[in-house]
Structure formats: C-alpha cells, structure tokens
Design a protein around this motif. Structure first.
Motif, PDB file in Angstrom:
ATOM      1  N   LEU A  30       0.829  -1.209   0.000  1.00  0.00           N
ATOM      2  CA  LEU A  30       0.000   0.000   0.000  1.00  0.00           C
ATOM      3  C   LEU A  30       0.864   1.260   0.000  1.00  0.00           C
ATOM      4  O   LEU A  30       0.502   2.263  -0.625  1.00  0.00           O
ATOM      5  N   SER A  31       2.007   1.221   0.663  1.00  0.00           N
ATOM      6  CA  SER A  31       2.889   2.392   0.655  1.00  0.00           C
ATOM      7  C   SER A  31       3.437   2.645  -0.750  1.00  0.00           C
ATOM      8  O   SER A  31       3.582   3.798  -1.160  1.00  0.00           O
ATOM      9  N   PHE A  32       3.722   1.587  -1.502  1.00  0.00           N
ATOM     10  CA  PHE A  32       4.159   1.757  -2.891  1.00  0.00           C
ATOM     11  C   PHE A  32       3.036   2.339  -3.744  1.00  0.00           C
ATOM     12  O   PHE A  32       3.282   3.144  -4.640  1.00  0.00           O
ATOM     13  N   LEU A  33       1.801   1.940  -3.462  1.00  0.00           N
ATOM     14  CA  LEU A  33       0.663   2.437  -4.238  1.00  0.00           C
ATOM     15  C   LEU A  33       0.386   3.921  -3.992  1.00  0.00           C
ATOM     16  O   LEU A  33      -0.306   4.557  -4.768  1.00  0.00           O
ATOM     17  N   ARG A  34       0.927   4.464  -2.917  1.00  0.00           N
ATOM     18  CA  ARG A  34       0.812   5.906  -2.696  1.00  0.00           C
ATOM     19  C   ARG A  34       1.753   6.681  -3.638  1.00  0.00           C
ATOM     20  O   ARG A  34       1.496   7.829  -3.966  1.00  0.00           O
ATOM     21  N   ASP A  35       2.834   6.022  -4.043  1.00  0.00           N
ATOM     22  CA  ASP A  35       3.844   6.678  -4.871  1.00  0.00           C
ATOM     23  C   ASP A  35       3.774   6.330  -6.356  1.00  0.00           C
ATOM     24  O   ASP A  35       4.320   7.048  -7.174  1.00  0.00           O
ATOM     25  N   TYR A  36       3.141   5.211  -6.669  1.00  0.00           N
ATOM     26  CA  TYR A  36       3.117   4.740  -8.049  1.00  0.00           C
ATOM     27  C   TYR A  36       1.684   4.485  -8.496  1.00  0.00           C
ATOM     28  O   TYR A  36       0.850   4.040  -7.719  1.00  0.00           O
ATOM     29  N   GLU A  37       1.446   4.749  -9.768  1.00  0.00           N
ATOM     30  CA  GLU A  37       0.124   4.554 -10.343  1.00  0.00           C
ATOM     31  C   GLU A  37      -0.301   3.088 -10.299  1.00  0.00           C
ATOM     32  O   GLU A  37      -1.447   2.761 -10.007  1.00  0.00           O
ATOM     33  N   SER A  38       0.658   2.205 -10.594  1.00  0.00           N
ATOM     34  CA  SER A  38       0.367   0.773 -10.552  1.00  0.00           C
ATOM     35  C   SER A  38       1.622   0.013 -10.144  1.00  0.00           C
ATOM     36  O   SER A  38       2.735   0.540 -10.227  1.00  0.00           O
ATOM     37  N   ILE A  39       1.409  -1.210  -9.696  1.00  0.00           N
ATOM     38  CA  ILE A  39       2.528  -2.047  -9.276  1.00  0.00           C
ATOM     39  C   ILE A  39       2.394  -3.430  -9.892  1.00  0.00           C
ATOM     40  O   ILE A  39       1.298  -3.895 -10.191  1.00  0.00           O
ATOM     41  N   ASP A  40       3.519  -4.068 -10.076  1.00  0.00           N
ATOM     42  CA  ASP A  40       3.598  -5.439 -10.549  1.00  0.00           C
ATOM     43  C   ASP A  40       4.323  -6.220  -9.466  1.00  0.00           C
ATOM     44  O   ASP A  40       5.489  -5.951  -9.183  1.00  0.00           O
ATOM     45  N   ILE A  41       3.605  -7.146  -8.836  1.00  0.00           N
ATOM     46  CA  ILE A  41       4.197  -7.953  -7.764  1.00  0.00           C
ATOM     47  C   ILE A  41       4.652  -9.268  -8.364  1.00  0.00           C
ATOM     48  O   ILE A  41       3.845 -10.062  -8.848  1.00  0.00           O
ATOM     49  N   ASP A  42       5.951  -9.506  -8.339  1.00  0.00           N
ATOM     50  CA  ASP A  42       6.548 -10.718  -8.899  1.00  0.00           C
ATOM     51  C   ASP A  42       6.707 -11.761  -7.791  1.00  0.00           C
ATOM     52  O   ASP A  42       7.438 -11.546  -6.837  1.00  0.00           O
ATOM     53  N   PHE A  43       5.992 -12.869  -7.935  1.00  0.00           N
ATOM     54  CA  PHE A  43       6.025 -13.926  -6.930  1.00  0.00           C
ATOM     55  C   PHE A  43       7.115 -14.976  -7.191  1.00  0.00           C
ATOM     56  O   PHE A  43       7.258 -15.906  -6.407  1.00  0.00           O
ATOM     57  N   GLY A  44       7.844 -14.830  -8.271  1.00  0.00           N
ATOM     58  CA  GLY A  44       8.961 -15.730  -8.532  1.00  0.00           C
ATOM     59  C   GLY A  44       8.579 -17.208  -8.563  1.00  0.00           C
ATOM     60  O   GLY A  44       9.384 -18.058  -8.213  1.00  0.00           O
ATOM     61  N   ASN A  45       7.344 -17.498  -8.965  1.00  0.00           N
ATOM     62  CA  ASN A  45       6.828 -18.873  -9.032  1.00  0.00           C
ATOM     63  C   ASN A  45       6.868 -19.610  -7.697  1.00  0.00           C
ATOM     64  O   ASN A  45       6.879 -20.830  -7.663  1.00  0.00           O
ATOM     65  N   ARG A  46       6.870 -18.867  -6.612  1.00  0.00           N
ATOM     66  CA  ARG A  46       6.841 -19.487  -5.282  1.00  0.00           C
ATOM     67  C   ARG A  46       5.391 -19.700  -4.859  1.00  0.00           C
ATOM     68  O   ARG A  46       4.513 -18.910  -5.170  1.00  0.00           O
ATOM     69  N   SER A  47       5.166 -20.767  -4.131  1.00  0.00           N
ATOM     70  CA  SER A  47       3.827 -21.059  -3.613  1.00  0.00           C
ATOM     71  C   SER A  47       3.566 -20.221  -2.372  1.00  0.00           C
ATOM     72  O   SER A  47       4.485 -19.876  -1.624  1.00  0.00           O
ATOM     73  N   ILE A  48       2.296 -19.896  -2.162  1.00  0.00           N
ATOM     74  CA  ILE A  48       1.896 -19.133  -0.987  1.00  0.00           C
ATOM     75  C   ILE A  48       0.791 -19.888  -0.264  1.00  0.00           C
ATOM     76  O   ILE A  48       0.053 -20.659  -0.867  1.00  0.00           O
ATOM     77  N   THR A  49       0.682 -19.651   1.029  1.00  0.00           N
ATOM     78  CA  THR A  49      -0.350 -20.327   1.824  1.00  0.00           C
ATOM     79  C   THR A  49      -1.656 -19.547   1.729  1.00  0.00           C
ATOM     80  O   THR A  49      -1.663 -18.351   1.420  1.00  0.00           O
ATOM     81  N   PRO A  50      -2.772 -20.222   2.032  1.00  0.00           N
ATOM     82  CA  PRO A  50      -4.057 -19.516   2.053  1.00  0.00           C
ATOM     83  C   PRO A  50      -4.063 -18.332   3.022  1.00  0.00           C
ATOM     84  O   PRO A  50      -4.635 -17.283   2.713  1.00  0.00           O
ATOM     85  N   SER A  51      -3.446 -18.481   4.171  1.00  0.00           N
ATOM     86  CA  SER A  51      -3.422 -17.389   5.155  1.00  0.00           C
ATOM     87  C   SER A  51      -2.709 -16.163   4.605  1.00  0.00           C
ATOM     88  O   SER A  51      -3.204 -15.037   4.711  1.00  0.00           O
ATOM     89  N   PHE A  52      -1.543 -16.358   4.026  1.00  0.00           N
ATOM     90  CA  PHE A  52      -0.801 -15.241   3.446  1.00  0.00           C
ATOM     91  C   PHE A  52      -1.579 -14.624   2.288  1.00  0.00           C
ATOM     92  O   PHE A  52      -1.701 -13.407   2.191  1.00  0.00           O
ATOM     93  N   ALA A  53      -2.101 -15.466   1.412  1.00  0.00           N
ATOM     94  CA  ALA A  53      -2.845 -14.975   0.244  1.00  0.00           C
ATOM     95  C   ALA A  53      -4.030 -14.118   0.669  1.00  0.00           C
ATOM     96  O   ALA A  53      -4.262 -13.042   0.119  1.00  0.00           O
ATOM     97  N   ASP A  54      -4.783 -14.582   1.643  1.00  0.00           N
ATOM     98  CA  ASP A  54      -5.960 -13.842   2.089  1.00  0.00           C
ATOM     99  C   ASP A  54      -5.569 -12.519   2.728  1.00  0.00           C
ATOM    100  O   ASP A  54      -6.142 -11.476   2.418  1.00  0.00           O
TER     101      ASP A  54
END
Length: 102
Positions: A30-54
């Motif tokens: 959210l702090s990046f979204l204050r400075d930039y119009e849009s963001i691209d979050i690169d997950f590096g093909n790593r798996s994430i848990t449901p808790s983190f994702a939510d």
C-alpha cells in the motif's frame, strides 16, 4: 504518480506463510501504491499459503475494490498451484465488501 513499479515479493515478505507476514506485506505494498500509479508484484513462481494470500492479496483487493485492484495491481509469476487460491481470496474479499455495503 508515475508508471508501474515492480516489486519482488521477497522484498516485502520474508516468507509467505502466515497472516502477520501477509499483513505486513500488504502495508508495504500500500505504501508503494501511494507513490506509483500501478505495481507489478513478482512472486517468482513461489507457492503461498491460504493465510498469506488472504491477508496480503485478498485484503488488498478489498481495500482497493475489485476494479481498483484490477487497474492498479498486477500479479506476475504466481505458481500454478497458487493461481486458483489467489482468485478465490480476491473474489471472496471483494464479495464480502459488496455484501457489507448492501
């Protein structure tokens, strides 16, 4: 605001397993979204848990609204196993928001 800013998920989350880490990552994003119009979050093909994702992505989508999320956030290099999970948490959180408004 300027153009799209690329974030490596590992730069905002030490691991992608728990709600507290997801909440911290969301705050940083959210702090990046204050400075930039849009963001691209690169997950590096790593798996994430449901808790983190939510906590990170679902709550981010709820805060921005589905349209705002789609317009301002790109999720790249999600692992194949994480894609259905991410779609689920985004739609669930945004639907909960709509239900609360009605």
């Amino acid at each position: 605001m300027t153009s799209t800013f690329r974030i490596n998920i590992e730069d905002v989350a030490s691991e992608m397993t728990t709600r507290p880490v997801g909440a911290l990552a969301r705050t940083r994003i959210l702090s990046f979204l204050r400075d930039y119009e849009s963001i691209d979050i690169d997950f590096g093909n790593r798996s994430i848990t449901p808790s983190f994702a939510d906590e990170c992505i679902g709550q981010l989508a709820a805060k921005l609204g589905l349209s705002g999320f789609k317009n301002r956030v790109r999720l790249s290099n999600l692992s194949d196993s994480s894609k259905p999970l991410v779609k689920h948490v985004i739609l669930t959180r945004c639907n909960e928001l709509r239900q609360a408004i009605i």
